[in-house]
Design an enzyme around this catalytic site. Sequence first.
Site, short mmCIF file in Angstrom:
data_model
loop_
_atom_site.label_atom_id
_atom_site.label_comp_id
_atom_site.label_asym_id
_atom_site.label_seq_id
_atom_site.Cartn_x
_atom_site.Cartn_y
_atom_site.Cartn_z
N SER A 134 -3.40 -16.93 -8.26
CA SER A 134 -2.17 -16.24 -8.60
C SER A 134 -1.08 -17.22 -9.04
O SER A 134 -1.29 -18.00 -9.97
CB SER A 134 -1.73 -15.37 -7.42
OG SER A 134 -0.81 -14.38 -7.83
N ASP A 182 -5.90 -10.30 -9.17
CA ASP A 182 -5.34 -11.45 -8.47
C ASP A 182 -6.37 -12.16 -7.59
O ASP A 182 -7.05 -11.52 -6.78
CB ASP A 182 -4.18 -10.95 -7.61
CG ASP A 182 -3.27 -12.06 -7.12
OD1 ASP A 182 -3.79 -13.05 -6.58
OD2 ASP A 182 -2.05 -11.91 -7.25
#
Length: 290
Positions: A40, A154
């Site tokens: 991320s 993510d």
Amino acid sequence: MAKTVSLVLGSGGARGLAHIGVIQWLTENDYEIRSVSGSSIGALIGGIYAAGKLDVYARWVRALERMQVLRLLDLSFSGAGLFKGERIMAVLRELIGEFEIERLPISFTAVATDLESGAEVWLREGRLFDAIRASIATPLIFTPYEHAGRTLLDGGLVNPVPVAPTLADTTELTVAVDLSGRFEAQSPPAVASAPMADANSYAQRIRAFVESLQGPKPPAETTQGMFDIAMASMDTMQSTIARLKLAAYAPNVMIEVPRNACGYIEYWRAEEMIALGRERTRRAFAAAVL
């Protein structure tokens, strides 16, 4: 002689600006970063560093004000996420430039999650910002990203502090940064919000959402909204996963950033997050037995 480092950068939204301070402290104290793995925001900061453009990004993000951050959020009407993420990626591509991962001077891995299988995906080739966009596809916030025939989310969903991609490295130290550290009693300093023009309909449409993502407030002052709960739940989940993963693959130095250091999209707080990253790195190395 500088000690060589494999650097692992965790997920956690705007708290990840602390990664900049971590990298600054390491390079200023004669540590040579030869490998970066990130999930991320960790993939975003790590990839930009691997491309040799971290100073450019740091200058840009330090100058961001609240309204500028809001204008980078392009609303999605697909139902798969609140924001498309195309606007911010276009800005970053123009700011940083295009790079192929396999040609970067530093080894780099962006971690993402396969939506269908739930598998952890290591992105180590292809266009840098494609890998970064896949790794930052936070559920509810950004839409999933189609990449190489897969629908990706993510990386923090499966590996918030991805040490495993660095296990084959021949570096002397593995340094990891966990952005879901324990809450600290002292609240972060209040940050004045830039006024929003009532005439700006776009700002009006996302005002309530952004305010719901501010840093934790005492229960007596406000009731937590849907996104407060969603982000807090994700932090709790990622903290649990990180502890399990780190029990199997322990780094030589662990740097912890408190999960209440700032709100998820408070990128206008770069200066204090960078300073926090430097301070927590100094503290972690002072306590480490190397």
